[in-house]
Design a protein around this motif. Structure first.
Motif, PDB file in Angstrom:
ATOM      1  N   ASN A  79       2.515   5.951   5.882  1.00 21.36           N
ATOM      2  CA  ASN A  79       1.286   6.607   6.332  1.00 21.36           C
ATOM      3  C   ASN A  79       0.435   7.139   5.166  1.00 21.36           C
ATOM      4  O   ASN A  79      -0.287   8.132   5.312  1.00 21.36           O
ATOM      5  N   GLY A  80       0.545   6.498   4.034  1.00 25.08           N
ATOM      6  CA  GLY A  80      -0.313   6.839   2.914  1.00 25.08           C
ATOM      7  C   GLY A  80       0.027   8.128   2.193  1.00 25.08           C
ATOM      8  O   GLY A  80      -0.653   8.494   1.237  1.00 25.08           O
ATOM      9  N   GLU A  81       1.089   8.864   2.634  1.00 21.75           N
ATOM     10  CA  GLU A  81       1.355  10.175   2.044  1.00 21.75           C
ATOM     11  C   GLU A  81       2.800  10.365   1.602  1.00 21.75           C
ATOM     12  O   GLU A  81       3.056  11.050   0.614  1.00 21.75           O
ATOM     13  N   LYS A 100      -9.946   7.082   0.946  1.00 22.06           N
ATOM     14  CA  LYS A 100      -9.376   5.842   0.421  1.00 22.06           C
ATOM     15  C   LYS A 100     -10.506   4.922  -0.052  1.00 22.06           C
ATOM     16  O   LYS A 100     -11.517   4.758   0.618  1.00 22.06           O
ATOM     17  N   SER A 109      -5.533  -0.625  -1.911  1.00 24.88           N
ATOM     18  CA  SER A 109      -6.368   0.563  -1.745  1.00 24.88           C
ATOM     19  C   SER A 109      -5.989   1.600  -2.790  1.00 24.88           C
ATOM     20  O   SER A 109      -4.896   1.553  -3.384  1.00 24.88           O
ATOM     21  N   ASN A 126      -1.983   1.468  -3.616  1.00 28.05           N
ATOM     22  CA  ASN A 126      -1.190   1.004  -2.481  1.00 28.05           C
ATOM     23  C   ASN A 126      -1.428  -0.477  -2.204  1.00 28.05           C
ATOM     24  O   ASN A 126      -2.577  -0.926  -2.167  1.00 28.05           O
ATOM     25  N   SER A 128      -0.717  -2.823   0.843  1.00 26.44           N
ATOM     26  CA  SER A 128      -0.357  -2.694   2.256  1.00 26.44           C
ATOM     27  C   SER A 128       0.563  -3.825   2.710  1.00 26.44           C
ATOM     28  O   SER A 128       0.298  -5.005   2.437  1.00 26.44           O
ATOM     29  N   SER A 134       3.331   0.721   2.941  1.00 28.80           N
ATOM     30  CA  SER A 134       2.781   0.019   1.777  1.00 28.80           C
ATOM     31  C   SER A 134       3.684   0.257   0.580  1.00 28.80           C
ATOM     32  O   SER A 134       4.526   1.172   0.586  1.00 28.80           O
ATOM     33  N   GLY A 136       3.680   1.574  -3.131  1.00 29.96           N
ATOM     34  CA  GLY A 136       2.780   2.451  -3.859  1.00 29.96           C
ATOM     35  C   GLY A 136       3.215   2.711  -5.286  1.00 29.96           C
ATOM     36  O   GLY A 136       4.415   2.793  -5.572  1.00 29.96           O
TER      37      GLY A 136
END
Length: 535
Positions: A79-81, A100, A109, A126, A128, A134, A136
């Motif tokens: 979730n990107g975090e 982003k 991204s 990142n 995906s 993703s 990272g």
């Protein structure tokens, strides 16, 4: 006096802009390299499904960090975090501090983040895999090394790297530099230094980032105050002399970087073709492309006058693209139907930053009379390749098209035998430095002999460069060297002269090059055809 001040101001502005442009270009190149390193790591992992997070994958991430220390951490991002299965012992959680940004590739991204535990800030890149997961890579802001970029004019310069959405990734200012040296110091900003700024911005064509640099004009002016004191102190006569000086400064030669860039745009950089001879059969094998700068006044400059600057400023790449377009046009007709002829073109280390070079080759030669299997691309050892894994992937893509790859100036640069073993070369080119060691008394020349022996064991073609004497040719032939080029056969030729040579020798394997062919040649003259005749 007034005119002298005007000229002085223009001169200071010009110098400031040039310095800021050069600094911005260097910082941007460094920033692009950091991002490319992260992407290189991602590219060796599977992306068609979410990898299983086990000790094997974690160990793999850890080994990547050891090989690429510019990255602080690499792992799977949820979730990107939230980073799990990372190269560190424990997982990490990030707080996004920007929206982003997405560049030209949808699955990549970029977001500015802060580690929730350590509060370290940086850029999270990142790749995906699906909607939630993703791969990272976390690049710390310190990796950009902005504080190491000093200004010749003053300590009041500002420098920043930003995402294209305007989010600041990292910056250095007079205040930030002071607080790093003395955390409890009080910074007093001079508002005068904020009113009149010399500024420059450099945008990346590869990633959604840009670099901005600024310098207070007053600080730049103060650095030049000595000249103005001379003007004021010596009065009208001295002022007139100084005025003449600054007029001459204003009319001085343009910045070499800008001159080269303009020359590329005008197609002033042209290919010359040095024939390559099969010294075992006497057959014309093809040529190597060597760049020349044909200026507006007709002057022809050799690469020694400009190639180092072109490499350092990144202009060697568009220069090479222009040369390839001209080569396709020059040789397309002559090479069609003469499939044994090859053309060798030099590439530089920046060509191996990404796969773009393969697309450029396909675009230049895909619809020309020069087939892919007639192309040889030479990799010079003068500047090291930053990432051998990436370079190997690019070379494999070329070889799938039928292109051959040569190691140029073998034994003189950074890569040496590591390049031969890792990159899968097809051809070795022996540098003139080692060919010069061959004399009439030579019974053995260790470097030449060892390269020839090694090449035979690896089923590689060997080309000797800089052959100038009969003794060198005889020794190379006895040593089993396949091909040679040099002034014994012909100097580099303009297109028209080389095409005449192709017509004379290129279609008949029975025709041979005279061994004394270079006796009456003018080295850069279009009459160089007299140097190469049929036997």
């Amino acid at each position: 006096m007034f005119a002298a001040n005007i000229f002085m101001r223009d001169y200071v502005m010009t110098q400031g802009h040039q310095q800021l442009e050069q600094t911005s270009k260097r910082v941007l190149a460094r920033s692009e390299t950091l991002i490319q390193t992260a992407i290189d790591i991602f590219s060796v992992l599977p992306h068609y499904s979410v990898p299983v997070c086990d000790k094997s994958l974690q160990d793999r991430f850890r080994s990547m960090i050891l090989r690429h220390p510019v990255l602080h951490d690499v792992g799977l991002i949820y979730n990107g975090e939230f980073m799990y299965c990372s190269s560190m012992q424990q997982s990490a959680s990030f707080h996004p501090i920007s929206a982003k940004a997405v560049g030209g590739v949808d699955h990549l991204s970029y977001v500015a983040v802060q580690d929730r535990d350590s509060e370290m800030r940086g850029l999270l890149v990142n790749w995906s895999i699906d909607d939630q997961v993703s791969i990272g890579g976390f690049i710390l802001e310190d990796a950009f090394n902005l504080d190491d970029r000093q200004s010749d004019f003053s300590s009041s310069f500002e420098l920043s790297v930003m995402l294209e959405n305007g989010t600041m990734l990292v910056e250095t200012t007079p205040k930030s530099r002071l607080l790093k040296r003395a955390p409890f110091a009080t910074f007093h900003e001079n508002p005068v230094l904020k009113d009149d700024l010399i500024s420059h911005q450099e945008k990346s064509s590869r990633y959604p980032i840009s670099v901005s640099a600024s310098l207070p004009f007053q600080e730049a002016w103060a650095a030049s105050s000595g000249a103005m004191n001379v003007i004021n102190g010596f009065g009208v006569l001295s002022g007139a002399l100084i005025l003449i000086f600054f007029v001459r400064m204003a009319l001085k030669k343009p910045d070499p970087h800008n001159t080269i860039e303009e020359g590329i745009r005008r197609r002033e950089f042209i290919p010359y073709y040095q024939p390559i001879i099969d010294i075992q059969s006497g057959r014309l094998s093809g040529c190597e492309v060597l760049v020349r700068w044909r200026k507006e006044d007709g002057t022809i400059l050799s690469p020694g006058h400009f190639i180092d600057l072109a490499e350092a400023t990144g202009l060697a790449r568009p220069m090479t693209t222009s040369l390839m377009e001209q080569v396709a046009q020059d040789l397309g007709g002559a090479y069609q139907g003469r499939h044994h002829l090859k053309v060798a073109i030099n590439l530089f280390n920046r060509h191996f930053d990404n796969l773009k070079v393969v697309s450029e080759i396909e675009q230049c030669f895909g619809n020309s009379g020069v087939r892919f299997d007639q192309l040889v691309f030479e990799i010079t050892e003068r500047q090291p390749l930053e990432n051998l894994d990436r370079a190997r992937a690019i070379i494999m893509r070329m070889q799938k098209l039928g292109i051959r790859v040569a190691l140029d100036d073998a034994g003189t640069g950074h890569g040496g035998f590591t390049y031969l073993q890792t990159l899968g070369m097809d051809i070795i080119k022996i540098d003139k430095l080692f060919v010069d060691a061959i004399t009439g008394d030579s019974s053995q020349v260790p470097i030449v002999d060892s390269l020839s022996h090694m090449a035979r064991g690896m089923n590689m073609v060997v080309v000797a460069e800089g052959v100038e004497t009969e003794e060198q040719l005889a020794y190379l032939r006895r040593s089993g060297i396949n091909e040679a080029q040099g002034y014994l056969f012909s100097p580099p030729l303009p297109a028209s002269a080389y095409l005449q040579l192709v017509e004379a020798l290129g279609g008949n394997a029975g025709k041979q090059v005279k061994k004394d062919a270079a006796s009456d040649v003018s080295r850069e003259d279009t009459g160089a055809m007299s140097a190469v005749k049929s036997a």
